[in-house]
Scaffold this active site. Structure first.
Site, PDB file in Angstrom:
ATOM      1  N   HIS A   1      -5.662   2.187  -4.339  1.00 42.35           N
ATOM      2  CA  HIS A   1      -4.702   1.677  -3.356  1.00 42.35           C
ATOM      3  C   HIS A   1      -4.296   0.255  -3.736  1.00 42.35           C
ATOM      4  O   HIS A   1      -4.895  -0.381  -4.613  1.00 42.35           O
ATOM      5  CB  HIS A   1      -5.322   1.687  -1.954  1.00 42.35           C
ATOM      6  CG  HIS A   1      -6.545   0.829  -1.824  1.00 42.35           C
ATOM      7  ND1 HIS A   1      -6.721  -0.096  -0.816  1.00 42.35           N
ATOM      8  CD2 HIS A   1      -7.682   0.731  -2.576  1.00 42.35           C
ATOM      9  CE1 HIS A   1      -7.886  -0.705  -0.950  1.00 42.35           C
ATOM     10  NE2 HIS A   1      -8.492  -0.205  -2.008  1.00 42.35           N
TER      11      HIS A   1
ATOM     12  N   CYS B   1       0.818  -1.219   0.000  1.00 43.47           N
ATOM     13  CA  CYS B   1       0.000   0.000   0.000  1.00 43.47           C
ATOM     14  C   CYS B   1       0.848   1.264   0.000  1.00 43.47           C
ATOM     15  O   CYS B   1       0.669   2.161  -0.832  1.00 43.47           O
ATOM     16  CB  CYS B   1      -0.979  -0.003   1.165  1.00 43.47           C
ATOM     17  SG  CYS B   1      -0.209   0.070   2.798  1.00 43.47           S
TER      18      CYS B   1
ATOM     19  N   HIS C   1      -2.654   1.317   6.724  1.00 41.92           N
ATOM     20  CA  HIS C   1      -2.984   1.251   5.305  1.00 41.92           C
ATOM     21  C   HIS C   1      -3.155   2.661   4.753  1.00 41.92           C
ATOM     22  O   HIS C   1      -3.588   3.578   5.470  1.00 41.92           O
ATOM     23  CB  HIS C   1      -4.270   0.443   5.085  1.00 41.92           C
ATOM     24  CG  HIS C   1      -4.548   0.131   3.644  1.00 41.92           C
ATOM     25  ND1 HIS C   1      -3.710  -0.630   2.870  1.00 41.92           N
ATOM     26  CD2 HIS C   1      -5.575   0.499   2.831  1.00 41.92           C
ATOM     27  CE1 HIS C   1      -4.200  -0.749   1.648  1.00 41.92           C
ATOM     28  NE2 HIS C   1      -5.341  -0.063   1.603  1.00 41.92           N
TER      29      HIS C   1
END
Length: 369
Positions: free
Chosen positions: A338, A274, A326
């Site tokens: 993402h 990520c 994240h």
């Protein structure tokens, strides 16, 4: 002079006399479109040449016949081929009520005022959809749909660039301390779509005297009160860097949708995690971020969820504890791009309103200023 024009001049002159004003119609005028253009005694290429005229000197237009302009020349009448003559000033009237007079040739340009049906204007040029007019010592623009005149269609062509430039360069900044309501329609009774915080910048789509139609960076279109939106021209202060802006960042990132998730990866073609995805996308624009998602949350400035713009970083707590684990890039329209090791796996686009996103969302940061 055409019968319709003669009647219009008589009526307008009578009106000005009745009102006790000294305003009068300016004479229709034009000039040669080149050098050494023949002025003839009759509307014929075989007629005697009375003299020659050059571009830069205006002559009063008396009439227009097939292929020829009749002008006042050296105290008498002369004829010039319309192939070598252009109208520089044309009397016209407004055909319609509350017709906008705009700063530029665009429906999104500022309205300088409104004309009533029958108002006189002097047209000085044209492009595909607009007539340029003389206005308060300068120039302004009126849609061709609302202008009527015998010679307006013969006025000189002007660069057809103002519409695109106006739309591109005009933006608005919210000035209301308590935020500004974005409404579905131009009415105080209309549905409120959202509230734009003070300082929010939006793209201006159409300017009116009381309401302005805007488009947010998330693509949401609506109306705001003109009283609390400062309309400006030029480069926006946010979402801009030397090498790109939020929309460009999102477009670049979306090119890699489908790239697999690889823990620790930073190669946008073969595999990214990520933070590696976000890090590598921004690196392409000359911006270096901290490498992991928790540290990345200290980059830029904090921005509220309600004020997200394309290119903002969005952070989540996907591990069930209080720390950030994240990160993605906000796309606009309530979505973000993402890289995930979850069900979607790899680089993908997800809605911020999805159960996962809504339950784990922590904060957002703006790194493009």
């Amino acid at each position: 002079m055409g019968m319709r024009k003669a009647i219009r001049q008589v009526c307008v002159t009578a009106l000005f006399v009745a009102l006790g004003t000294v305003t009068a119609l300016a004479a229709d005028a034009g000039q040669a479109s080149g050098t050494n253009v023949n002025v003839r005694a009759e509307a014929s290429t075989g007629a005697n040449v009375l003299g020659k005229i050059n571009k830069g000197t205006e002559y009063t237009i008396l009439d227009k016949t097939s292929g020829w302009f009749k002008i006042s020349y050296n105290g008498s009448n002369g004829f010039v081929s319309d192939d070598y003559f252009e109208v520089t000033k044309a009397d016209a009237t407004i055909d319609g009520s509350s017709v906008n007079c705009r700063e530029k040739a665009s429906t999104s340009a500022n309205s300088l005022g409104k004309f009533a049906d029958g108002d006189y204007v002097c047209v000085t040029g044209q492009n595909d959809s607009w007539y340029r007019i003389s206005y308060k010592g300068g120039s302004a623009y009126v849609s061709k749909d609302y202008v009527d005149g015998d010679y307006v269609k013969y006025t000189a062509k002007i660069a057809n660039e103002t519409a695109a430039e106006a739309k591109k360069s005009v933006y608005g900044v919210v000035t209301a301390d308590g935020g500004l309501k974005l409404r579905k329609e131009a009415s105080m009774n209309s549905v409120v779509l959202t509230v734009l915080p003070k300082g929010t910048e939006v793209n201006v789509d159409r300017v009116g005297q009381e309401w302005i139609r805007v488009i947010t960076d998330g693509g949401q279109k609506g109306y705001v009160s003109a009283e609390f939106l400062s309309v400006r021209e030029g480069v926006r202060t946010t979402r801009s860097t030397g090498s790109g802006n939020g929309a460009a960042v999102v477009a670049y990132g979306k090119q890699f949708i489908g790239t697999p998730y690889v823990w620790g990866g930073t190669n946008l073609k073969t595999g990214v995690d990520c933070s590696g995805f976000v890090y590598s996308v921004y690196k392409n624009f000359g911006i270096t971020l901290n490498r992991n998602s928790a540290a990345m949350a200290s980059n830029g400035v904090e921005v509220s969820k309600s004020n997200l713009q394309a290119g903002d970083l969005v952070f989540f707590n996907s591990g069930g504890n209080s720390s950030i684990s994240h990160v993605g890039i906000y796309c606009g329209d309530g979505t973000y791009v993402h890289s995930t090791d979850g069900k979607a796996y790899g680089v993908t686009v997800t809605s911020l309103s999805s159960s996962y996103s809504a339950n784990t969302y922590v904060t957002a940061r703006r790194v493009l200023r």
